[in-house]
Write a protein that holds these residues in place. Structure first.
Motif, PDB file in Angstrom:
ATOM      1  N   VAL A 114       9.520 -29.239   1.924  1.00 44.05           N
ATOM      2  CA  VAL A 114       9.198 -28.207   2.910  1.00 44.05           C
ATOM      3  C   VAL A 114       7.991 -28.623   3.742  1.00 44.05           C
ATOM      4  O   VAL A 114       7.977 -28.476   4.978  1.00 44.05           O
ATOM      5  CB  VAL A 114       8.940 -26.859   2.209  1.00 44.05           C
ATOM      6  CG1 VAL A 114       8.402 -25.831   3.199  1.00 44.05           C
ATOM      7  CG2 VAL A 114      10.220 -26.344   1.560  1.00 44.05           C
ATOM      8  N   LEU A 115       6.965 -29.156   3.085  1.00 40.15           N
ATOM      9  CA  LEU A 115       5.776 -29.592   3.815  1.00 40.15           C
ATOM     10  C   LEU A 115       6.096 -30.740   4.768  1.00 40.15           C
ATOM     11  O   LEU A 115       5.625 -30.765   5.911  1.00 40.15           O
ATOM     12  CB  LEU A 115       4.685 -30.016   2.832  1.00 40.15           C
ATOM     13  CG  LEU A 115       4.076 -28.909   1.961  1.00 40.15           C
ATOM     14  CD1 LEU A 115       3.080 -29.497   0.971  1.00 40.15           C
ATOM     15  CD2 LEU A 115       3.405 -27.851   2.821  1.00 40.15           C
ATOM     16  N   ALA A 116       6.899 -31.700   4.300  1.00 42.18           N
ATOM     17  CA  ALA A 116       7.208 -32.873   5.116  1.00 42.18           C
ATOM     18  C   ALA A 116       8.058 -32.516   6.336  1.00 42.18           C
ATOM     19  O   ALA A 116       7.955 -33.176   7.378  1.00 42.18           O
ATOM     20  CB  ALA A 116       7.926 -33.923   4.270  1.00 42.18           C
ATOM     21  N   VAL A 117       8.889 -31.499   6.221  1.00 39.80           N
ATOM     22  CA  VAL A 117       9.736 -31.099   7.348  1.00 39.80           C
ATOM     23  C   VAL A 117       8.993 -30.160   8.289  1.00 39.80           C
ATOM     24  O   VAL A 117       9.065 -30.296   9.524  1.00 39.80           O
ATOM     25  CB  VAL A 117      11.032 -30.433   6.835  1.00 39.80           C
ATOM     26  CG1 VAL A 117      11.820 -29.831   7.994  1.00 39.80           C
ATOM     27  CG2 VAL A 117      11.886 -31.443   6.091  1.00 39.80           C
ATOM     28  N   ALA A 118       8.252 -29.204   7.735  1.00 41.83           N
ATOM     29  CA  ALA A 118       7.660 -28.147   8.561  1.00 41.83           C
ATOM     30  C   ALA A 118       6.379 -28.581   9.259  1.00 41.83           C
ATOM     31  O   ALA A 118       6.162 -28.236  10.427  1.00 41.83           O
ATOM     32  CB  ALA A 118       7.391 -26.912   7.694  1.00 41.83           C
ATOM     33  N   LEU A 119       5.508 -29.305   8.565  1.00 40.41           N
ATOM     34  CA  LEU A 119       4.206 -29.632   9.148  1.00 40.41           C
ATOM     35  C   LEU A 119       4.309 -30.427  10.446  1.00 40.41           C
ATOM     36  O   LEU A 119       3.669 -30.063  11.449  1.00 40.41           O
ATOM     37  CB  LEU A 119       3.344 -30.375   8.126  1.00 40.41           C
ATOM     38  CG  LEU A 119       2.737 -29.520   7.015  1.00 40.41           C
ATOM     39  CD1 LEU A 119       1.889 -30.383   6.089  1.00 40.41           C
ATOM     40  CD2 LEU A 119       1.890 -28.400   7.607  1.00 40.41           C
ATOM     41  N   PRO A 120       5.081 -31.529  10.501  1.00 36.88           N
ATOM     42  CA  PRO A 120       5.144 -32.252  11.777  1.00 36.88           C
ATOM     43  C   PRO A 120       5.769 -31.421  12.893  1.00 36.88           C
ATOM     44  O   PRO A 120       5.370 -31.546  14.058  1.00 36.88           O
ATOM     45  CB  PRO A 120       5.989 -33.487  11.450  1.00 36.88           C
ATOM     46  CG  PRO A 120       6.766 -33.121  10.238  1.00 36.88           C
ATOM     47  CD  PRO A 120       5.878 -32.209   9.454  1.00 36.88           C
ATOM     48  N   SER A 121       6.737 -30.578  12.550  1.00 39.96           N
ATOM     49  CA  SER A 121       7.352 -29.733  13.576  1.00 39.96           C
ATOM     50  C   SER A 121       6.343 -28.763  14.166  1.00 39.96           C
ATOM     51  O   SER A 121       6.241 -28.602  15.388  1.00 39.96           O
ATOM     52  CB  SER A 121       8.535 -28.971  12.976  1.00 39.96           C
ATOM     53  OG  SER A 121       9.505 -29.855  12.465  1.00 39.96           O
ATOM     54  N   VAL A 122       5.551 -28.108  13.286  1.00 39.20           N
ATOM     55  CA  VAL A 122       4.553 -27.155  13.767  1.00 39.20           C
ATOM     56  C   VAL A 122       3.493 -27.860  14.594  1.00 39.20           C
ATOM     57  O   VAL A 122       3.127 -27.420  15.695  1.00 39.20           O
ATOM     58  CB  VAL A 122       3.917 -26.410  12.578  1.00 39.20           C
ATOM     59  CG1 VAL A 122       2.755 -25.541  13.056  1.00 39.20           C
ATOM     60  CG2 VAL A 122       4.950 -25.561  11.865  1.00 39.20           C
ATOM     61  N   VAL A 123       2.981 -28.983  14.083  1.00 35.54           N
ATOM     62  CA  VAL A 123       1.902 -29.697  14.778  1.00 35.54           C
ATOM     63  C   VAL A 123       2.373 -30.224  16.129  1.00 35.54           C
ATOM     64  O   VAL A 123       1.665 -30.131  17.138  1.00 35.54           O
ATOM     65  CB  VAL A 123       1.371 -30.845  13.897  1.00 35.54           C
ATOM     66  CG1 VAL A 123       0.410 -31.723  14.686  1.00 35.54           C
ATOM     67  CG2 VAL A 123       0.665 -30.283  12.676  1.00 35.54           C
TER      68      VAL A 123
END
Length: 262
Positions: A114-123
């Motif tokens: 979840v962190l690997a998918v969501a963090l770059p998308s949000v940033v």
């Protein structure tokens, strides 16, 4: 209202075409969607952490923007740990709850995934201006102009909806009708906002049609959306992260293709 602030514009990623950001985040997410193992997710997350500072966000801004992800990821992992597929040694078993080595491993993989998918998308999308994204989708991806401009207009209305909700709440409170009955108050405000939104949408549609937004034929654009070396470099970085994650999982023997035979 824009998704882009002054601080985000100073980053190396900020001025890259939003289409490239969309493609890069998609390349990172695709392999992580099709596998559920902690090695691939951990490798992708570590590589992404090295690139996040180039977005031009201060740490305070970063945490304010990504706090939902940091809450959702552990909650998802806890659910998997309690109710996930059991395997190996069982530590706790009560009714539907079964905590085992297998469920804990899946929980860790889910957390990292979840962190690997969501963090770059949000940033990446913090630094996206909606108008730039619409220009890129229409001029580079060649999506229908009517669809793109309609979506842009709807996105621009989100800030107005929030302001309208606050104005309605203050108006009702000033009239003394907002002290009791929260459910009734919410229903009344939601209906009032719906009516207001329909009226505003009708006026906006009429105004856009009067300005030729729905006319047939090829349209011109006020700003040209360019796609060059920086954009291809970002896409290559996204592909490199995805490839490194897949290779690391394959070498470690943890690759778990979720659509494969059980």
């Amino acid at each position: 209202m824009t998704l882009l602030d002054g601080r985000a514009r100073t980053g190396a990623v900020a001025r890259i075409n939003p289409v490239a950001k969309l493609a890069a985040s998609g390349l990172v997410a695709i392999p992580l969607v099709f596998t559920l193992d902690w090695v691939s997710a951990a490798v992708a997350l570590v590589l992404e952490c090295f690139l996040i500072p180039f977005a031009g966000l201060r740490w305070g801004e970063f945490w304010r923007r990504t706090w939902p992800v940091w809450i959702a990821a552990p909650l998802t992992a806890v659910t998997i740990a309690l109710y996930g597929e059991a395997g190996g040694r069982v530590y706790v078993e009560w009714l539907l709850i079964r905590i085992s080595d297998g469920s804990l491993e899946l929980a860790a993989a889910t957390l990292l995934r979840v962190l690997a998918v969501a963090l770059p998308s949000v940033v990446l999308f913090i630094t996206v201006d909606p108008t730039d994204l619409a220009d890129g989708l229409a001029q580079i991806v060649r999506l229908p102009a009517r669809f793109v401009l309609g979506a842009l207009a709807g996105l621009r209305m989100i800030g107005l909806f929030i302001d309208d909700w606050r104005s309605l709440e203050l108006a009702r409170r000033a009239r003394g009708v907002a002290d009791r009955g929260r459910l009734r108050r919410f229903a009344g405000m939601a209906f009032a906002l719906l009516v207001l939104s329909i009226r505003r949408g009708s006026k906006l549609a009429t105004a856009m049609e009067a300005r030729g937004f729905g006319a047939p034929g090829r349209r011109t654009w006020a700003r040209t959306s360019t796609f060059g070396g920086r954009e291809w470099a970002l896409i290559a970085i996204g592909a490199g992260i995805a490839g490194s994650a897949v290779v690391a999982a394959a070498v470690a023997g943890t690759w778990n293709f979720i659509l494969g035979p059980s």
